[in-house]
Scaffold this motif. Structure first.
Motif, PDB file in Angstrom:
ATOM      1  N   TYR A   8      -6.378  66.203  40.116  1.00  0.00           N
ATOM      2  CA  TYR A   8      -5.733  64.915  39.890  1.00  0.00           C
ATOM      3  C   TYR A   8      -5.363  64.177  41.176  1.00  0.00           C
ATOM      4  CZ  TYR A   8      -1.298  67.386  40.764  1.00  0.00           C
ATOM      5  OH  TYR A   8      -0.279  68.110  41.326  1.00  0.00           O
ATOM      6  N   PHE A   9      -5.422  64.882  42.334  1.00  0.00           N
ATOM      7  CA  PHE A   9      -4.988  64.246  43.582  1.00  0.00           C
ATOM      8  C   PHE A   9      -5.708  64.900  44.752  1.00  0.00           C
ATOM      9  CE2 PHE A   9      -2.083  63.419  47.150  1.00  0.00           C
ATOM     10  CZ  PHE A   9      -1.779  62.082  46.941  1.00  0.00           C
ATOM     11  N   GLU A  10      -6.095  64.086  45.737  1.00  0.00           N
ATOM     12  CA  GLU A  10      -6.692  64.606  46.958  1.00  0.00           C
ATOM     13  C   GLU A  10      -5.696  64.429  48.104  1.00  0.00           C
ATOM     14  OE1 GLU A  10     -10.509  63.033  47.877  1.00  0.00           O
ATOM     15  OE2 GLU A  10     -11.384  63.565  45.925  1.00  0.00           O
ATOM     16  N   TRP A  11      -5.251  65.549  48.642  1.00  0.00           N
ATOM     17  CA  TRP A  11      -4.255  65.498  49.699  1.00  0.00           C
ATOM     18  C   TRP A  11      -4.915  65.184  51.037  1.00  0.00           C
ATOM     19  CZ3 TRP A  11      -3.489  68.243  45.318  1.00  0.00           C
ATOM     20  CH2 TRP A  11      -2.226  68.173  44.750  1.00  0.00           C
ATOM     21  N   SER A  12      -4.403  64.188  51.738  1.00  0.00           N
ATOM     22  CA  SER A  12      -4.898  63.823  53.065  1.00  0.00           C
ATOM     23  C   SER A  12      -3.983  64.421  54.124  1.00  0.00           C
ATOM     24  CB  SER A  12      -4.926  62.299  53.221  1.00  0.00           C
ATOM     25  OG  SER A  12      -5.793  61.712  52.276  1.00  0.00           O
ATOM     26  N   ARG A  13      -4.531  64.605  55.313  1.00  0.00           N
ATOM     27  CA  ARG A  13      -3.746  65.026  56.462  1.00  0.00           C
ATOM     28  C   ARG A  13      -3.530  63.819  57.378  1.00  0.00           C
ATOM     29  NH1 ARG A  13      -1.447  69.854  55.210  1.00  0.00           N
ATOM     30  NH2 ARG A  13      -2.981  71.130  54.104  1.00  0.00           N
ATOM     31  N   TYR A  14      -2.292  63.660  57.832  1.00  0.00           N
ATOM     32  CA  TYR A  14      -1.958  62.499  58.662  1.00  0.00           C
ATOM     33  C   TYR A  14      -1.700  62.960  60.093  1.00  0.00           C
ATOM     34  CZ  TYR A  14      -1.447  60.367  54.092  1.00  0.00           C
ATOM     35  OH  TYR A  14      -1.689  59.915  52.810  1.00  0.00           O
ATOM     36  N   ARG A  15      -2.249  62.219  61.027  1.00  0.00           N
ATOM     37  CA  ARG A  15      -2.140  62.586  62.431  1.00  0.00           C
ATOM     38  C   ARG A  15      -0.804  62.162  63.028  1.00  0.00           C
ATOM     39  NH1 ARG A  15      -8.054  60.651  64.837  1.00  0.00           N
ATOM     40  NH2 ARG A  15      -9.343  62.042  63.540  1.00  0.00           N
ATOM     41  N   SER A  16      -0.367  62.948  63.987  1.00  0.00           N
ATOM     42  CA  SER A  16       0.801  62.530  64.760  1.00  0.00           C
ATOM     43  C   SER A  16       0.347  61.583  65.858  1.00  0.00           C
ATOM     44  CB  SER A  16       1.500  63.747  65.374  1.00  0.00           C
ATOM     45  OG  SER A  16       0.642  64.359  66.328  1.00  0.00           O
ATOM     46  N   ALA A  17       1.271  60.808  66.345  1.00  0.00           N
ATOM     47  CA  ALA A  17       1.010  59.908  67.480  1.00  0.00           C
ATOM     48  C   ALA A  17       2.034  60.226  68.562  1.00  0.00           C
ATOM     49  CB  ALA A  17       1.116  58.451  67.049  1.00  0.00           C
ATOM     50  N   PRO A  18       1.678  60.090  69.820  1.00  0.00           N
ATOM     51  CA  PRO A  18       2.633  60.408  70.895  1.00  0.00           C
ATOM     52  C   PRO A  18       3.910  59.572  70.770  1.00  0.00           C
ATOM     53  CG  PRO A  18       0.416  60.127  71.781  1.00  0.00           C
ATOM     54  CD  PRO A  18       0.359  59.693  70.347  1.00  0.00           C
ATOM     55  N   PRO A  19       5.066  60.198  70.636  1.00  0.00           N
ATOM     56  CA  PRO A  19       6.321  59.435  70.535  1.00  0.00           C
ATOM     57  C   PRO A  19       6.585  58.656  71.820  1.00  0.00           C
ATOM     58  CG  PRO A  19       6.629  61.733  69.886  1.00  0.00           C
ATOM     59  CD  PRO A  19       5.296  61.650  70.531  1.00  0.00           C
ATOM     60  N   VAL A  20       7.075  57.454  71.669  1.00  0.00           N
ATOM     61  CA  VAL A  20       7.326  56.618  72.855  1.00  0.00           C
ATOM     62  C   VAL A  20       8.382  57.253  73.748  1.00  0.00           C
ATOM     63  CG1 VAL A  20       6.651  54.485  71.704  1.00  0.00           C
ATOM     64  CG2 VAL A  20       9.030  55.254  71.572  1.00  0.00           C
ATOM     65  N   GLU A  21       9.257  58.085  73.177  1.00  0.00           N
ATOM     66  CA  GLU A  21      10.322  58.698  73.971  1.00  0.00           C
ATOM     67  C   GLU A  21       9.770  59.633  75.043  1.00  0.00           C
ATOM     68  OE1 GLU A  21      12.180  57.167  70.345  1.00  0.00           O
ATOM     69  OE2 GLU A  21      10.366  58.341  70.720  1.00  0.00           O
ATOM     70  N   LEU A  22       8.567  60.156  74.839  1.00  0.00           N
ATOM     71  CA  LEU A  22       7.998  61.080  75.826  1.00  0.00           C
ATOM     72  C   LEU A  22       7.500  60.356  77.070  1.00  0.00           C
ATOM     73  CD1 LEU A  22       6.067  63.618  73.590  1.00  0.00           C
ATOM     74  CD2 LEU A  22       8.110  64.049  74.955  1.00  0.00           C
ATOM     75  N   SER A  23       7.250  59.071  76.955  1.00  0.00           N
ATOM     76  CA  SER A  23       6.749  58.321  78.105  1.00  0.00           C
ATOM     77  C   SER A  23       7.725  57.280  78.620  1.00  0.00           C
ATOM     78  CB  SER A  23       5.427  57.627  77.743  1.00  0.00           C
ATOM     79  OG  SER A  23       5.613  56.752  76.631  1.00  0.00           O
ATOM     80  N   ALA A  24       8.791  57.016  77.864  1.00  0.00           N
ATOM     81  CA  ALA A  24       9.749  55.978  78.272  1.00  0.00           C
ATOM     82  C   ALA A  24      10.621  56.483  79.421  1.00  0.00           C
ATOM     83  CB  ALA A  24      10.619  55.573  77.088  1.00  0.00           C
TER      84      ALA A  24
END
Length: 563
Positions: A8-24
């Motif tokens: 009844y449902f196809e589960w997708s995987r969502y990617r992380s993105a680099p948090p701005v706090e790591l470069s700010a």
């Protein structure tokens, strides 16, 4: 027998993105950080974003909830989705539950229809698997320019040394970082890290309800049986127990039953044993026992508990992070969405500078008593389902024996027949009264807008208070105007004039006497409706000053009014 992948449902995987706090170079202060992107966190994020306020939404997983989980979605929850602009997408997938059947052994002892009131835009109960509900919410979140959703960002701790600026410690695939926000909302579930980091503990509401194991499973089977919830008391194959069978969309069914004290949980959850229970249940309905596919097996223990307070400084709790409700009666996720609707507009107005900080105290003051009352409302049904002591087991047996002949037993056994507390006004919540009183959700009804049928709830502004003024003869009537009633700083207020009977020049008219009686309104009545759909005030022929006073009182401003 094997547990197979659901169709009844196809589960997708969502990617992380680099948090701005790591470069700010400097730490950014965020207005809102929500921990947990389940249905409650997603709803909160969308509610706050309606006011143009940026939200960071943190989720430790990279996908939506697994398997069907919460199925029954109440009318009030769908109304919340409607005001977020996504109810239509939800209803396109959901099915409408028609009836609630209760059996004793093989005998049908009760068949009650769910409310399909023609004056209401949505049915009493819609049924949809939780990942689909979350997908509808997530699609809107992804489209919002105000929401920064961060997958695979797990909160590991929280620092509240600065009470006005709680700081989250987060592990992401790209590294470890800190995130400070003016307010943190924990919507990260019963095992959430925010609550545990603060050392907060739940209080048990009721005695002994957590002592019994339940098995829950989904199976796929095509059938023409009516869409319903079916409760069996003392079915032939489990003569001292209760079994619940739900029909879901996409030809999926759920079977839910308690284990006896001497049953081994691991053995009871083996696919072959569960398949045997499904076959025995299908035989009671005269359905094929050889054509189903098992797609999910799990277990749970009913919980009935709440935090002592849903606010800890600038950290607030919602959904299962704040309280846990027994699965019986379908109140868990639905109560969480009501939390989100209540808290969202209050946070938004405080952050916009339109309401004082103390408005947030009303979230706990309003929601926790309702949660506790709901836990008590379903307490006897939970006790009957769990029978944690010998005395409770004796009480349950007596209730089961009386069920075929004594109608008063039904609400004691079936949580869907138990009271559903929702009135915010202590003066009204314990007495039978008209539904359109202060403190209740606004009842819906059919109106005519320039000759076309619509619903009263369609007049409510999604992100503001709405003043409804009811009049009879004057087609040009309006709510008393004043430049100060919303003020330069108070812009979240709209107006609608509703006529009680047709007139050539009337733009909005109550459709018939049934709609008028449903609201119990007369010429000159005015209602102030909150952004979460509750009736804040009712006054007959208010002055402009009274309207201003009621609005300011609703947002926590203490004002004086001359009489």
């Amino acid at each position: 027998m094997q547990v197979e992948t659901p169709r009844y449902f196809e589960w997708s995987r969502y990617r992380s993105a680099p948090p701005v706090e790591l470069s700010a170079l400097e730490k950014a202060d965020h207005p809102i950080a929500i921990v947990g992107a389940g249905p409650v966190g997603l709803t909160l994020a969308l509610t706050i974003a309606q006011y143009g306020i940026p939200v960071v939404l943190l989720e430790a997983r990279d996908t939506l909830s697994d398997n069907s989980r919460t199925l029954a979605v109440t009318r009030r929850s769908v109304q919340i989705l409607d005001r977020l602009g996504i109810a239509q997408a939800f209803r396109e997938k959901a099915i409408t539950r028609e009836s609630n059947y209760v059996y004793h052994g093989r005998r049908l002892v009760s068949q009650a229809p769910y409310g399909q009131d023609p004056q209401e835009k949505y049915p009493d109960i819609s049924v949809l698997q939780q990942p689909w509900t979350e997908k509808v919410l997530l699609d809107a979140v992804i489209e919002s320019p105000y929401i920064d959703i961060r997958w695979l960002n797990a909160v590991t701790g929280i620092n509240t040394s600065d009470p006005l600026r709680p700081e989250l410690e987060i592990e992401a695939p790209e590294g470890v970082y800190s995130l400070a926000a003016r307010y943190v909302i924990a919507a990260d579930g019963a095992r959430g890290q925010v609550r545990r980091s603060l050392g907060l503990k739940y209080e048990e509401i009721g005695d002994g309800v957590i002592s019994r194991n339940f098995v829950i499973c989904d199976f796929e089977l095509r059938s023409d049986l009516p869409i319903a919830r079916r409760l069996w008391i003392c079915p032939p194959y489990r003569p001292n127990s209760a079994v619940i069978l739900h029909r879901q969309p996409f030809d999926v069914w759920r079977l839910d039953y308690a284990l006896d004290d001497d049953e081994d949980i691991e053995k009871a959850m083996s696919p072959d044993v569960v398949a045997g229970r499904v076959k025995e249940q299908l035989s009671l309905l005269g359905l094929s026992q050889d054509e189903f596919r098992l797609v999910w097996i799990s277990s749970y223990r009913p919980m009935s508990r709440s935090l002592p307070c849903y606010r800890a400084g600038n950290v607030l709790f919602a959904g299962d992070a704040a309280h846990q409700t027994p699965i019986f009666g379908g109140r868990g996720m639905n109560q969480g969405l009501l939390d989100a609707a209540n808290l969202g507009w209050k946070l938004a107005l405080v952050l916009k500078g339109e309401a004082p900080e103390k408005l947030l105290d009303t979230y706990d003051a309003e929601r926790r008593p309702l949660i506790v009352q709901n836990l008590h409302d379903i307490g006897l049904a939970t006790l009957c389902m769990t029978a944690p002591t010998k005395g409770a087991a004796l009480m349950r047996k007596a209730a089961f024996d009386l069920l075929p002949t004594e109608p008063f037993i039904l609400p004691l056994i079936d949580a869907f027949n138990a009271s559903k507390s929702e009135c915010l006004d202590p003066a009204h919540k314990d007495m039978p009264t008209h539904p359109a009183v202060v403190g209740n959700p606004l009842p819906d009804c059919i109106v005519q807008i320039e000759g076309k049928s619509a619903f009263l709830h369609d007049l409510l502004c999604p992100a503001s208070f709405t003043g409804l003024f009811f009049c009879v003869d004057d087609p040009g009537a309006s709510i008393p105007a004043t430049a100060e009633k919303t003020g330069a700083r108070h812009r979240t207020y709209t107006e609608a004039v509703v006529h009680l009977r047709p007139h050539d020049r009337a733009k909005i008219v109550l459709a018939d006497d049934a709609a008028r009686a449903r609201l119990e309104v007369e010429d000159g009545d005015w209602m102030l409706i909150r952004p979460d759909g509750y009736i804040q005030s009712r006054i007959t022929r208010p002055s402009a000053q009274e309207i201003q006073h009621e609005y300011l009182r609703a947002i926590g401003c203490q004002v004086e009014i001359e009489r």
